[in-house]
Design a protein around this motif. Sequence first.
Motif, PDB file in Angstrom:
ATOM      1  N   UNK A   1      31.243 -16.735  -9.690  1.00 58.37           N
ATOM      2  CA  UNK A   1      30.707 -16.948 -11.042  1.00 58.37           C
ATOM      3  C   UNK A   1      31.355 -16.019 -12.054  1.00 58.37           C
ATOM      4  N   UNK A   2      31.613 -14.763 -11.689  1.00 61.06           N
ATOM      5  CA  UNK A   2      32.204 -13.832 -12.650  1.00 61.06           C
ATOM      6  C   UNK A   2      33.630 -14.254 -12.989  1.00 61.06           C
ATOM      7  N   UNK A   3      34.349 -14.779 -11.997  1.00 61.48           N
ATOM      8  CA  UNK A   3      35.701 -15.251 -12.256  1.00 61.48           C
ATOM      9  C   UNK A   3      35.724 -16.416 -13.229  1.00 61.48           C
ATOM     10  N   UNK A   4      34.773 -17.343 -13.073  1.00 67.43           N
ATOM     11  CA  UNK A   4      34.712 -18.484 -13.981  1.00 67.43           C
ATOM     12  C   UNK A   4      34.445 -18.029 -15.416  1.00 67.43           C
ATOM     13  N   UNK A   5      33.524 -17.082 -15.572  1.00 62.50           N
ATOM     14  CA  UNK A   5      33.195 -16.609 -16.919  1.00 62.50           C
ATOM     15  C   UNK A   5      34.392 -15.906 -17.539  1.00 62.50           C
ATOM     16  N   UNK A   6      35.146 -15.160 -16.741  1.00 63.01           N
ATOM     17  CA  UNK A   6      36.335 -14.487 -17.261  1.00 63.01           C
ATOM     18  C   UNK A   6      37.375 -15.506 -17.714  1.00 63.01           C
TER      19      UNK A   6
ATOM     20  N   UNK B   1      32.549  -7.628  -1.449  1.00 61.30           N
ATOM     21  CA  UNK B   1      31.787  -7.847  -2.676  1.00 61.30           C
ATOM     22  C   UNK B   1      32.699  -8.238  -3.832  1.00 61.30           C
ATOM     23  N   UNK B   2      32.275  -9.231  -4.592  1.00 61.86           N
ATOM     24  CA  UNK B   2      32.969  -9.643  -5.805  1.00 61.86           C
ATOM     25  C   UNK B   2      32.366  -8.893  -6.985  1.00 61.86           C
ATOM     26  N   UNK B   3      33.165  -8.076  -7.644  1.00 61.62           N
ATOM     27  CA  UNK B   3      32.669  -7.244  -8.735  1.00 61.62           C
ATOM     28  C   UNK B   3      32.696  -8.007 -10.055  1.00 61.62           C
ATOM     29  N   UNK B   4      31.691  -7.764 -10.888  1.00 62.09           N
ATOM     30  CA  UNK B   4      31.630  -8.391 -12.208  1.00 62.09           C
ATOM     31  C   UNK B   4      32.653  -7.755 -13.142  1.00 62.09           C
ATOM     32  N   UNK B   5      33.236  -8.557 -14.027  1.00 60.44           N
ATOM     33  CA  UNK B   5      34.247  -8.040 -14.958  1.00 60.44           C
ATOM     34  C   UNK B   5      33.650  -7.118 -16.019  1.00 60.44           C
ATOM     35  N   UNK B   6      32.317  -7.190 -16.214  1.00 58.57           N
ATOM     36  CA  UNK B   6      31.689  -6.370 -17.244  1.00 58.57           C
ATOM     37  C   UNK B   6      31.113  -5.069 -16.689  1.00 58.57           C
TER      38      UNK B   6
ATOM     39  N   UNK C   1      29.711  -6.310 -23.289  1.00 60.84           N
ATOM     40  CA  UNK C   1      29.355  -6.032 -21.897  1.00 60.84           C
ATOM     41  C   UNK C   1      27.846  -5.841 -21.755  1.00 60.84           C
ATOM     42  N   UNK C   2      27.223  -5.206 -22.741  1.00 56.23           N
ATOM     43  CA  UNK C   2      25.780  -5.013 -22.697  1.00 56.23           C
ATOM     44  C   UNK C   2      25.052  -6.345 -22.573  1.00 56.23           C
ATOM     45  N   UNK C   3      25.501  -7.367 -23.293  1.00 57.61           N
ATOM     46  CA  UNK C   3      24.851  -8.677 -23.236  1.00 57.61           C
ATOM     47  C   UNK C   3      24.886  -9.247 -21.822  1.00 57.61           C
ATOM     48  N   UNK C   4      26.032  -9.180 -21.178  1.00 53.65           N
ATOM     49  CA  UNK C   4      26.134  -9.711 -19.819  1.00 53.65           C
ATOM     50  C   UNK C   4      25.373  -8.833 -18.829  1.00 53.65           C
ATOM     51  N   UNK C   5      25.354  -7.541 -19.080  1.00 52.97           N
ATOM     52  CA  UNK C   5      24.575  -6.651 -18.219  1.00 52.97           C
ATOM     53  C   UNK C   5      23.084  -6.950 -18.325  1.00 52.97           C
ATOM     54  N   UNK C   6      22.615  -7.209 -19.550  1.00 55.88           N
ATOM     55  CA  UNK C   6      21.212  -7.593 -19.734  1.00 55.88           C
ATOM     56  C   UNK C   6      20.922  -8.922 -19.044  1.00 55.88           C
ATOM     57  N   UNK C   7      21.864  -9.864 -19.137  1.00 52.31           N
ATOM     58  CA  UNK C   7      21.674 -11.162 -18.489  1.00 52.31           C
ATOM     59  C   UNK C   7      21.509 -10.995 -16.982  1.00 52.31           C
ATOM     60  N   UNK C   8      22.329 -10.155 -16.395  1.00 53.36           N
ATOM     61  CA  UNK C   8      22.241  -9.920 -14.957  1.00 53.36           C
ATOM     62  C   UNK C   8      20.931  -9.222 -14.599  1.00 53.36           C
ATOM     63  N   UNK C   9      20.544  -8.243 -15.384  1.00 55.95           N
ATOM     64  CA  UNK C   9      19.297  -7.539 -15.095  1.00 55.95           C
ATOM     65  C   UNK C   9      18.091  -8.467 -15.184  1.00 55.95           C
ATOM     66  N   UNK C  10      18.159  -9.443 -16.071  1.00 59.14           N
ATOM     67  CA  UNK C  10      17.038 -10.368 -16.250  1.00 59.14           C
ATOM     68  C   UNK C  10      17.045 -11.518 -15.247  1.00 59.14           C
ATOM     69  N   UNK C  11      18.229 -12.021 -14.915  1.00 65.12           N
ATOM     70  CA  UNK C  11      18.295 -13.292 -14.188  1.00 65.12           C
ATOM     71  C   UNK C  11      18.872 -13.229 -12.780  1.00 65.12           C
ATOM     72  N   UNK C  12      19.594 -12.179 -12.416  1.00 67.54           N
ATOM     73  CA  UNK C  12      20.299 -12.198 -11.139  1.00 67.54           C
ATOM     74  C   UNK C  12      19.370 -12.426  -9.948  1.00 67.54           C
TER      75      UNK C  12
END
Length: 262
Positions: A7-12, A204-209, A151-162
């Motif tokens: 998923x992180x690759x697609x978003x990048x 592990x696949x690391x997030x780009x953000x 990056x904060x926006x995507x970090x918040x998204x992960x914290x809320x939805x992951x």
Amino acid sequence: MIHVENIWGYIYVMQMEKASLIERLNFYIGKVDDAWISSLIGASKEDIDLLKKYSGLKEHNLELPNSFIEFIDKAGEGDGGLISNVLNGKMSVKRLVDINKGIYEMWPETMHPFEFEFLYDEVGIPYIIKLGNNNEIEYENTCYISSSFEKLLFQCAVRKYEEMFYQKKIRFGASIKSFKESKNRRKGDTIMSIMDELIKEYNLECAWFNDNYFFCARNDIFSIILLKRVAMAGQLSGNDISQMDDFLRRLLPMIGAEIQSF
């Protein structure tokens, strides 16, 4: 479980193809919350222009980050809980205009335009974009929480939805005892240097953000989130509790944390 391969690759890739910020966020969020994008309420152009004026930016040749302007254009009066729920503060450009207008007109000498306060939490403590320091995000002038607003926006998204992509979750944080035991051993280490061995071992696949203050990575079995403030805390979401326990037995002593019960 909702499985999204790479998923992180697609978003990048979407970023490279010039997809909008909201489109990229919704690619991730929409898989578990398809109502999010329709709940957004944008700020008016007039209010955005007033915010720029009353923040005193022009006098110092400063500009707000493009990602911030793009976001408030679509979500400046209602962010669907993305920032509001995670950082515990209401996103409202109108409120920011009102706050800054009074200061700008009455006490302009007290303004700090290099420190743009874009959100206040439930007790009034500000989140700040450090316009004079690479646009990093700071909380109450005490600790940095992200290296950029985007990056904060995507970090918040992960914290809320992951956690919604998985069936189980385990939260962990530092106790006084565990933090003291690891503090000297890990002094000066970054999240990536701590996680490097585990990233390779667990594929592990690391997030780009990811940055110096936030880390997220996932594989087919679980997803790990780490927040680095004074100490480290985070959450492991997954489907196989035995493999999650095995991973935490390795990780927690390294970061000076313990499983938290709520």
